[in-house]
Design a protein around this motif. Sequence first.
Motif, short mmCIF file in Angstrom:
data_model
loop_
_atom_site.label_atom_id
_atom_site.label_comp_id
_atom_site.label_asym_id
_atom_site.label_seq_id
_atom_site.Cartn_x
_atom_site.Cartn_y
_atom_site.Cartn_z
N ILE A 88 0.84 -1.19 0.00
CA ILE A 88 0.00 0.00 0.00
C ILE A 88 0.89 1.24 0.00
O ILE A 88 2.07 1.18 0.33
N VAL A 89 0.30 2.38 -0.39
CA VAL A 89 0.92 3.69 -0.20
C VAL A 89 0.08 4.41 0.83
O VAL A 89 -1.12 4.63 0.61
N LEU A 90 0.67 4.75 1.95
CA LEU A 90 -0.07 5.26 3.10
C LEU A 90 0.03 6.78 3.20
O LEU A 90 1.13 7.35 3.17
N PHE A 91 -1.13 7.41 3.37
CA PHE A 91 -1.24 8.86 3.58
C PHE A 91 -1.92 9.10 4.92
O PHE A 91 -2.86 8.40 5.29
N GLY A 92 -1.46 10.13 5.64
CA GLY A 92 -2.01 10.44 6.95
C GLY A 92 -2.84 11.71 6.94
O GLY A 92 -2.53 12.67 6.23
N ILE A 93 -3.91 11.69 7.74
CA ILE A 93 -4.77 12.87 7.92
C ILE A 93 -4.77 13.20 9.40
O ILE A 93 -5.48 12.56 10.20
N PRO A 94 -3.97 14.17 9.83
CA PRO A 94 -3.85 14.45 11.26
C PRO A 94 -5.06 15.23 11.79
O PRO A 94 -5.80 15.86 11.03
N LYS A 95 -5.23 15.17 13.09
CA LYS A 95 -6.30 15.92 13.72
C LYS A 95 -5.96 17.39 13.79
O LYS A 95 -6.82 18.26 13.59
N ASP A 96 -4.70 17.70 14.06
CA ASP A 96 -4.27 19.09 14.22
C ASP A 96 -3.17 19.42 13.21
O ASP A 96 -2.31 18.58 12.93
N LYS A 97 -3.20 20.65 12.68
CA LYS A 97 -2.21 21.12 11.72
C LYS A 97 -1.63 22.44 12.20
O LYS A 97 -2.27 23.20 12.93
N ASP A 98 -0.39 22.73 11.76
CA ASP A 98 0.20 24.03 12.01
C ASP A 98 1.04 24.43 10.81
O ASP A 98 1.14 23.69 9.83
N ALA A 99 1.66 25.60 10.86
CA ALA A 99 2.37 26.14 9.70
C ALA A 99 3.58 25.30 9.32
O ALA A 99 4.00 25.32 8.15
N GLN A 100 4.15 24.57 10.26
CA GLN A 100 5.35 23.76 9.99
C GLN A 100 5.04 22.28 9.75
O GLN A 100 5.94 21.50 9.44
N GLY A 101 3.78 21.89 9.92
CA GLY A 101 3.45 20.48 9.77
C GLY A 101 4.11 19.62 10.82
O GLY A 101 4.53 18.49 10.54
N SER A 102 4.20 20.11 12.07
CA SER A 102 4.99 19.46 13.10
C SER A 102 4.48 18.07 13.47
O SER A 102 5.25 17.22 13.93
N HIS A 103 3.19 17.80 13.25
CA HIS A 103 2.66 16.47 13.58
C HIS A 103 3.40 15.38 12.81
O HIS A 103 3.60 14.27 13.33
N ALA A 104 3.81 15.69 11.59
CA ALA A 104 4.48 14.69 10.75
C ALA A 104 5.82 14.26 11.31
O ALA A 104 6.35 13.21 10.92
N LEU A 105 6.38 15.03 12.23
CA LEU A 105 7.70 14.73 12.79
C LEU A 105 7.63 13.98 14.11
O LEU A 105 8.66 13.64 14.68
N GLN A 106 6.42 13.72 14.59
CA GLN A 106 6.25 13.08 15.89
C GLN A 106 6.29 11.56 15.76
O GLN A 106 5.68 10.98 14.87
N PRO A 107 7.00 10.87 16.64
CA PRO A 107 7.06 9.41 16.57
C PRO A 107 5.73 8.73 16.85
O PRO A 107 5.57 7.55 16.52
N ASP A 108 4.77 9.46 17.43
CA ASP A 108 3.43 8.90 17.65
C ASP A 108 2.41 9.53 16.70
O ASP A 108 1.22 9.59 17.01
N SER A 109 2.86 9.99 15.53
CA SER A 109 1.95 10.56 14.54
C SER A 109 0.94 9.52 14.08
O SER A 109 1.13 8.30 14.29
N ILE A 110 -0.11 9.95 13.44
CA ILE A 110 -1.14 9.03 12.96
C ILE A 110 -0.54 8.00 12.01
O ILE A 110 -0.89 6.82 12.06
N VAL A 111 0.40 8.41 11.17
CA VAL A 111 0.99 7.48 10.21
C VAL A 111 1.92 6.50 10.93
O VAL A 111 1.91 5.29 10.63
N CYS A 112 2.72 6.96 11.86
CA CYS A 112 3.62 6.06 12.59
C CYS A 112 2.84 5.01 13.36
O CYS A 112 3.21 3.82 13.37
N ARG A 113 1.75 5.41 14.00
CA ARG A 113 0.93 4.43 14.73
C ARG A 113 0.27 3.45 13.76
O ARG A 113 0.15 2.25 14.06
N ALA A 114 -0.13 3.94 12.59
CA ALA A 114 -0.75 3.06 11.59
C ALA A 114 0.26 2.05 11.06
O ALA A 114 -0.06 0.86 10.89
N ILE A 115 1.49 2.50 10.80
CA ILE A 115 2.54 1.57 10.33
C ILE A 115 2.73 0.44 11.32
O ILE A 115 2.76 -0.75 10.96
N ALA A 116 2.84 0.78 12.60
CA ALA A 116 3.08 -0.23 13.62
C ALA A 116 1.93 -1.25 13.66
O ALA A 116 2.16 -2.46 13.77
#
Length: 339
Positions: A88-116
């Motif tokens: 699959i090719v996985l895309f994440g849709i976070p609950k919260d967004k900011d100007a830097q996209g900081s959620h994407a850098l978190q080890p517990d991001s929606i995508v990281c939890r989905a991968i696990a």
Amino acid sequence: MTPPPTPAKPHSLESTFLRPRRLRYNPALRALVRQNRLHKSDFLLPLFVCEGKQIKREIASMPGVYQMSIDTLVKECEEVAKLGILGIVLFGIPKDKDAQGSHALQPDSIVCRAIAAIKIACPELLVVVDLCFCEYTSHGHCGILDEKLGSVDNDATLRILAEQAITLAQAGADMIAPSASMDQMVRAIRAALDSSGFAHIPIMSYSTKFASAYYGPFRDVAESAPSFGDRRSYQQDIANAKEALLESLLDAQEGADILMVKPALAFLDIVRDIAQATLAPIAIYNVSGEYAMLKCAQKAGIIDYERVLEENLLSFKRAGADIIISYHAKEAILLGLCD
């Protein structure tokens, strides 16, 4: 001394013996000489994960495509694996967004939890992760903004793309697929992965990604429409074939293991150009607008849907694509279009 044999002359196009129809006489003959075939191993299926539980939210502009919570996504991945789709090719849709996209850098991001979660349920399924910031930034652009230019700051974005790649690799991603259209992004990501113990993780670069109107429905499902302007200052000009080839060749030099052309149908000439210029595997992304148009035509009853779908998919193989990223992947198998 015996003279060398005279080489056989090629058939004249005026020859009465040339009848190509002989090899179309019946289904067995047609199958015997068929030059391109679809196989379930050709496909990767894009999937979209969101926060919550027991969520499977269909997208109006893309019937049959859903935003899914992790629990629902895992069930979908189990079905995908049973069908014989390799990844699959996985895309994440976070609950919260900011100007830097900081959620994407978190080890517990929606995508990281989905991968696990996917790796526990389907350890053999390839999890290819889209690497970009457009889904994570409040402005919808693909990186950190340069306010003076009113566009994305290329070098500042390289730094966070590299950081995001390491985070995704640590979470268990099998392949990184950068789509941000930044100059030298493959080089920056490759260096970051290699220096962090992930030299074995391949990169499938969106190496020739056009600034296309075919992406419209994707922005509904990924919630990634730019809040201002567009992405033409960093995505490819749709009119430029030589530049498109250059972009892919540059990514190959920087260490991309697989090259990608996106969108598909309007850019098959580019696929052919790249396939003839490199020995790297070529992926093609059969994008949301292409999918939605076919689904609308099916609903209206104005086409033979299965035959048109097969023609589209075979055209990708004929042009030189080795990998097809498509929302049609499951139905292509269920309809019996694949070996």
